[in-house]
Structure formats: structure tokens, C-alpha cells
Design an enzyme around this catalytic site. Structure first.
Site, PDB file in Angstrom:
ATOM      1  N   GLY A   1     -29.230  20.700   2.151  1.00  0.00           N
ATOM      2  CA  GLY A   1     -30.111  20.480   3.287  1.00  0.00           C
ATOM      3  C   GLY A   1     -29.660  21.311   4.545  1.00  0.00           C
ATOM      4  O   GLY A   1     -30.603  21.626   5.336  1.00  0.00           O
TER       5      GLY A   1
ATOM      6  N   GLU B   1     -23.682  20.845   8.528  1.00  0.00           N
ATOM      7  CA  GLU B   1     -24.015  19.713   7.937  1.00  0.00           C
ATOM      8  C   GLU B   1     -25.636  19.825   8.459  1.00  0.00           C
ATOM      9  O   GLU B   1     -25.844  19.876   9.527  1.00  0.00           O
ATOM     10  CB  GLU B   1     -23.295  18.518   8.239  1.00  0.00           C
ATOM     11  CG  GLU B   1     -24.163  17.121   7.570  1.00  0.00           C
ATOM     12  CD  GLU B   1     -24.331  17.126   5.913  1.00  0.00           C
ATOM     13  OE1 GLU B   1     -24.993  18.003   5.496  1.00  0.00           O
ATOM     14  OE2 GLU B   1     -24.030  16.317   5.173  1.00  0.00           O
ATOM     15  N   ASP B   2     -26.609  19.134   7.779  1.00  0.00           N
ATOM     16  CA  ASP B   2     -27.981  19.050   8.444  1.00  0.00           C
ATOM     17  C   ASP B   2     -28.126  17.765   9.190  1.00  0.00           C
ATOM     18  O   ASP B   2     -28.478  17.773  10.228  1.00  0.00           O
ATOM     19  CB  ASP B   2     -29.139  18.942   7.229  1.00  0.00           C
ATOM     20  CG  ASP B   2     -28.718  17.781   6.125  1.00  0.00           C
ATOM     21  OD1 ASP B   2     -27.617  17.303   6.130  1.00  0.00           O
ATOM     22  OD2 ASP B   2     -29.636  17.849   5.356  1.00  0.00           O
TER      23      ASP B   2
ATOM     24  N   ASP C   1     -26.014  10.623   9.363  1.00  0.00           N
ATOM     25  CA  ASP C   1     -27.082   9.276   9.165  1.00  0.00           C
ATOM     26  C   ASP C   1     -25.889   8.051   9.090  1.00  0.00           C
ATOM     27  O   ASP C   1     -25.619   7.865  10.262  1.00  0.00           O
ATOM     28  CB  ASP C   1     -27.910   9.471   7.986  1.00  0.00           C
ATOM     29  CG  ASP C   1     -28.888   8.283   7.749  1.00  0.00           C
ATOM     30  OD1 ASP C   1     -29.332   7.726   8.827  1.00  0.00           O
ATOM     31  OD2 ASP C   1     -29.167   7.982   6.733  1.00  0.00           O
TER      32      ASP C   1
ATOM     33  N   LYS D   1     -28.182  10.898  14.043  1.00  0.00           N
ATOM     34  CA  LYS D   1     -28.991   9.642  14.216  1.00  0.00           C
ATOM     35  C   LYS D   1     -27.772   8.405  14.381  1.00  0.00           C
ATOM     36  O   LYS D   1     -27.462   7.588  13.594  1.00  0.00           O
ATOM     37  CB  LYS D   1     -29.731   9.175  12.664  1.00  0.00           C
ATOM     38  CG  LYS D   1     -30.978   9.600  12.411  1.00  0.00           C
ATOM     39  CD  LYS D   1     -31.460   9.012  11.061  1.00  0.00           C
ATOM     40  CE  LYS D   1     -32.270   9.827  10.148  1.00  0.00           C
ATOM     41  NZ  LYS D   1     -32.482   9.212   8.933  1.00  0.00           N
TER      42      LYS D   1
ATOM     43  N   PHE E   1     -37.073   8.713   9.088  1.00  0.00           N
ATOM     44  CA  PHE E   1     -36.475   9.673   8.129  1.00  0.00           C
ATOM     45  C   PHE E   1     -37.357  10.960   8.465  1.00  0.00           C
ATOM     46  O   PHE E   1     -38.510  10.918   8.683  1.00  0.00           O
ATOM     47  CB  PHE E   1     -37.151   9.144   6.678  1.00  0.00           C
ATOM     48  CG  PHE E   1     -36.573   9.993   5.567  1.00  0.00           C
ATOM     49  CD1 PHE E   1     -35.252   9.787   5.179  1.00  0.00           C
ATOM     50  CD2 PHE E   1     -37.120  11.159   5.167  1.00  0.00           C
ATOM     51  CE1 PHE E   1     -34.479  10.580   4.160  1.00  0.00           C
ATOM     52  CE2 PHE E   1     -36.436  11.789   4.141  1.00  0.00           C
ATOM     53  CZ  PHE E   1     -35.118  11.475   3.755  1.00  0.00           C
ATOM     54  N   VAL E   2     -36.511  12.042   8.598  1.00  0.00           N
ATOM     55  CA  VAL E   2     -37.219  13.425   8.787  1.00  0.00           C
ATOM     56  C   VAL E   2     -36.859  14.384   7.958  1.00  0.00           C
ATOM     57  O   VAL E   2     -36.225  14.376   6.944  1.00  0.00           O
ATOM     58  CB  VAL E   2     -36.563  13.935  10.529  1.00  0.00           C
ATOM     59  CG1 VAL E   2     -36.801  12.875  11.589  1.00  0.00           C
ATOM     60  CG2 VAL E   2     -35.102  14.019  10.066  1.00  0.00           C
TER      61      VAL E   2
ATOM     62  N   ASP F   1     -35.286  17.482   3.194  1.00  0.00           N
ATOM     63  CA  ASP F   1     -36.318  17.156   2.198  1.00  0.00           C
ATOM     64  C   ASP F   1     -36.407  15.519   2.021  1.00  0.00           C
ATOM     65  O   ASP F   1     -35.667  14.863   2.527  1.00  0.00           O
ATOM     66  CB  ASP F   1     -35.571  17.637   0.695  1.00  0.00           C
ATOM     67  CG  ASP F   1     -34.628  16.573   0.283  1.00  0.00           C
ATOM     68  OD1 ASP F   1     -33.504  16.382   1.133  1.00  0.00           O
ATOM     69  OD2 ASP F   1     -34.687  15.854  -0.886  1.00  0.00           O
TER      70      ASP F   1
ATOM     71  N   ARG G   1     -38.571  20.963   2.461  1.00  0.00           N
ATOM     72  CA  ARG G   1     -37.549  21.811   3.151  1.00  0.00           C
ATOM     73  C   ARG G   1     -38.340  22.877   3.981  1.00  0.00           C
ATOM     74  O   ARG G   1     -37.633  23.657   4.791  1.00  0.00           O
ATOM     75  CB  ARG G   1     -36.633  22.081   1.912  1.00  0.00           C
ATOM     76  CG  ARG G   1     -35.784  21.205   1.284  1.00  0.00           C
ATOM     77  CD  ARG G   1     -34.674  21.963   0.448  1.00  0.00           C
ATOM     78  NE  ARG G   1     -34.043  20.739  -0.546  1.00  0.00           N
ATOM     79  CZ  ARG G   1     -33.219  20.048  -0.305  1.00  0.00           C
ATOM     80  NH1 ARG G   1     -32.972  19.662   0.869  1.00  0.00           N
ATOM     81  NH2 ARG G   1     -32.842  19.070  -1.240  1.00  0.00           N
TER      82      ARG G   1
HETATM   83  P1  IMP Z   1     -25.282  10.001   5.168  1.00  0.00           P
HETATM   84  O1  IMP Z   1     -23.867  10.006   4.542  1.00  0.00           O
HETATM   85  O2  IMP Z   1     -25.828   8.680   5.463  1.00  0.00           O
HETATM   86  O3  IMP Z   1     -24.820  10.330   6.686  1.00  0.00           O
HETATM   87  O4  IMP Z   1     -26.009  10.897   4.893  1.00  0.00           O
HETATM   88  C1  IMP Z   1     -26.083  12.042   5.115  1.00  0.00           C
HETATM   89  C2  IMP Z   1     -27.036  12.757   4.302  1.00  0.00           C
HETATM   90  O5  IMP Z   1     -28.187  12.238   4.047  1.00  0.00           O
HETATM   91  C3  IMP Z   1     -27.710  14.080   4.612  1.00  0.00           C
HETATM   92  O6  IMP Z   1     -26.900  15.286   4.561  1.00  0.00           O
HETATM   93  C4  IMP Z   1     -28.909  14.369   4.352  1.00  0.00           C
HETATM   94  O7  IMP Z   1     -28.969  15.059   3.028  1.00  0.00           O
HETATM   95  C5  IMP Z   1     -29.388  12.775   3.737  1.00  0.00           C
HETATM   96  N1  IMP Z   1     -30.138  12.456   4.948  1.00  0.00           N
HETATM   97  C6  IMP Z   1     -30.080  11.421   5.937  1.00  0.00           C
HETATM   98  N2  IMP Z   1     -31.141  11.177   6.616  1.00  0.00           N
HETATM   99  C7  IMP Z   1     -32.001  11.924   6.285  1.00  0.00           C
HETATM  100  C8  IMP Z   1     -33.363  12.064   6.864  1.00  0.00           C
HETATM  101  O8  IMP Z   1     -33.466  11.597   7.668  1.00  0.00           O
HETATM  102  N3  IMP Z   1     -33.949  13.137   6.170  1.00  0.00           N
HETATM  103  C9  IMP Z   1     -33.675  13.806   5.136  1.00  0.00           C
HETATM  104  N4  IMP Z   1     -32.249  13.704   4.652  1.00  0.00           N
HETATM  105  C10 IMP Z   1     -31.420  12.613   5.291  1.00  0.00           C
HETATM  106 MG    MG Z   2     -27.271  16.676   3.299  1.00  0.00          MG
END
Ligand code: IMP
Ligand code: MG
Length: 192
Positions: A53, A108-109, A112, A140, A161-162, A168, A174
Site C-alpha cells: 500500500g 505506511e499507507d 486503521d 482513521k 474504506f478508501v 487497494d 492502487r
Molecule cells: P490496521 O492494522 O487495521 O491498522 O490496518 C492497516 C492496513 O490495512 C493498512 O496498511 C492497509 O493495507 C489496510 N487498510 C486499512 N484501511 C484501509 C482502507 O480504507 N483502504 C485500503 N486499505 C486499508
Molecule cells: Mg498496508
């Protein structure tokens, strides 16, 4: 599951445009450059791009940074092809350098739930870097399950969800130059 052009037409409006992203990336790059400037000569920064990402963001970000740096890549997975976290983080690809005594910046992208970064931070801290900071394009906060300190944030967004600019949905989208919200019907359809 929707694919191809059908999926492309399912992105609801542009949330953050290409030009707004570029301006923000420039500002973050300048801020990071300033903060590491004095140490750059002795300790070239180790940038760790989290695949997949963050690859677009990281490519733009490093080109706005004026200091000695290296770029390395890690791949982690916590998600399948769905839109909610499984809570399980797996290292799919590790870096191949020793980061002991180095200044490290994770790129990081999106943060969440925070599970991925919380895990990664602990995983890399064990290797005794000189410093370890985190830069994310998107945050987020409403979705957070695990607290994690993020040092540089591009944009705070709502709990949608973006996709686009590297992010992606089921490996697609992407390539969009801006960031858009995926219509919830799409993943709700897939979850049924
Ligand atoms: P976390 O562990 O829940 O913080 O998730 C992080 C990973 O989930 C990110 O690095 C993304 O790859 C994916 N992710 C979380 N939210 C989104 C979204 O809205 N769009 C796309 N990928 C997401
Ligand atoms: Mg990621």
C-alpha cells in the site's frame, strides 16, 4: 466480486485530490528532512516502505526529502481481500539489513485498527534501532483498536474504506492518482 472497469466506477467521488496529496507530501518531507538533518551525515536514515500500500506514497515522499537515506521494503499482511482487519499480522517479507543503531522511519499507507503498526513497531524495536518513527499518509482514528504513536500523519479521515494512491481493494485501484471512498455496496456485496 466486481472487477476491472465495474470496480473503477464504484469509487465514490474523490476524497483527496492528487494536487492536495502532493502539497501535503511535500510538507511532510520537508518536516522530516529538518528533523533528521543534523544526524543525516553520520546516520543515514533507513526508510522502511511497507508493501504494498505505501509504495506510491513512499516513492513521492523520499523525493521531497533532502538528506542521506536508504530505502528498504517490508511486506506484512493483516487483511485478506476483505475490508476489515483479521487482527493477525504476518511478516511476509523482512528487510535484509541490520538496523541496530540506525535511525529508522516506517512509511505506511494508512493506520486503521493500529494492529499492524503496533506489531511492527515492537518487532523492529527488538532490533535496537537508534530511533524508530512512523509516518503514515492516512489515519482513521475512529477505527483504532490498539494505540500506537504516529509521528507524521498526512491526513486524518473518517471511517470509510478508501482506495487509490497505492491503496487497494482486492488488489485493484492502487493506480488512481487521488484517494476516493469505495462505495460500501461493493464490499457488502462481497461479504454476503
Ligand atoms: P490496521 O492494522 O487495521 O491498522 O490496518 C492497516 C492496513 O490495512 C493498512 O496498511 C492497509 O493495507 C489496510 N487498510 C486499512 N484501511 C484501509 C482502507 O480504507 N483502504 C485500503 N486499505 C486499508
Ligand atoms: Mg498496508
Amino acid at each position: 466480486m466486481k472487477k476491472g472497469l465495474d470496480l473503477l466506477s464504484s469509487v465514490k467521488s474523490s476524497l483527496i485530490s492528487d494536487s492536495v496529496i502532493q502539497r501535503r507530501v511535500q510538507a511532510i518531507g520537508q518536516q522530516i528532512s529538518l528533523e533528521y538533518r543534523d544526524e543525516g551525515e553520520e546516520y543515514p536514515l533507513v526508510v522502511i516502505c511497507i508493501l504494498k500500500g505505501a509504495f506510491v506514497f513512499c516513492a513521492d515522499l523520499i523525493r521531497t526529502m533532502h538528506l542521506p537515506l536508504e530505502v528498504h521494503f517490508m511486506a506484512v499482511s493483516s487483511y485478506g481481500d476483505t475490508t476489515s482487519s483479521s487482527g493477525v499480522v504476518k511478516i511476509e517479507k523482512d528487510i535484509d539489513i541490520d538496523i541496530a543503531g540506525r535511525n529508522v522511519l516506517i512509511v505506511e499507507d494508512i493506520v486503521d485498527t493500529g494492529l499492524t503498526l503496533a506489531y511492527l513497531k515492537e518487532f523492529l524495536s527488538d532490533r535496537k534501532p537508534r530511533s524508530l518513527s512512523i509516518c503514515t499518509l492516512l489515519d482513521k482514528p475512529a477505527a483504532r483498536e490498539k494505540e500506537v504513536k504516529v509521528d507524521y500523519v498526512g491526513f486524518e479521515i473518517g471511517d470509510d474504506f478508501v482506495v487509490g494512491y497505492g491503496l487497494d481493494y482486492a488488489q485493484q485501484l492502487r493506480n488512481l492518482s487521488g484517494i476516493g471512498i469505495l462505495k460500501p455496496e461493493i464490499y457488502q456485496e462481497d461479504e454476503e
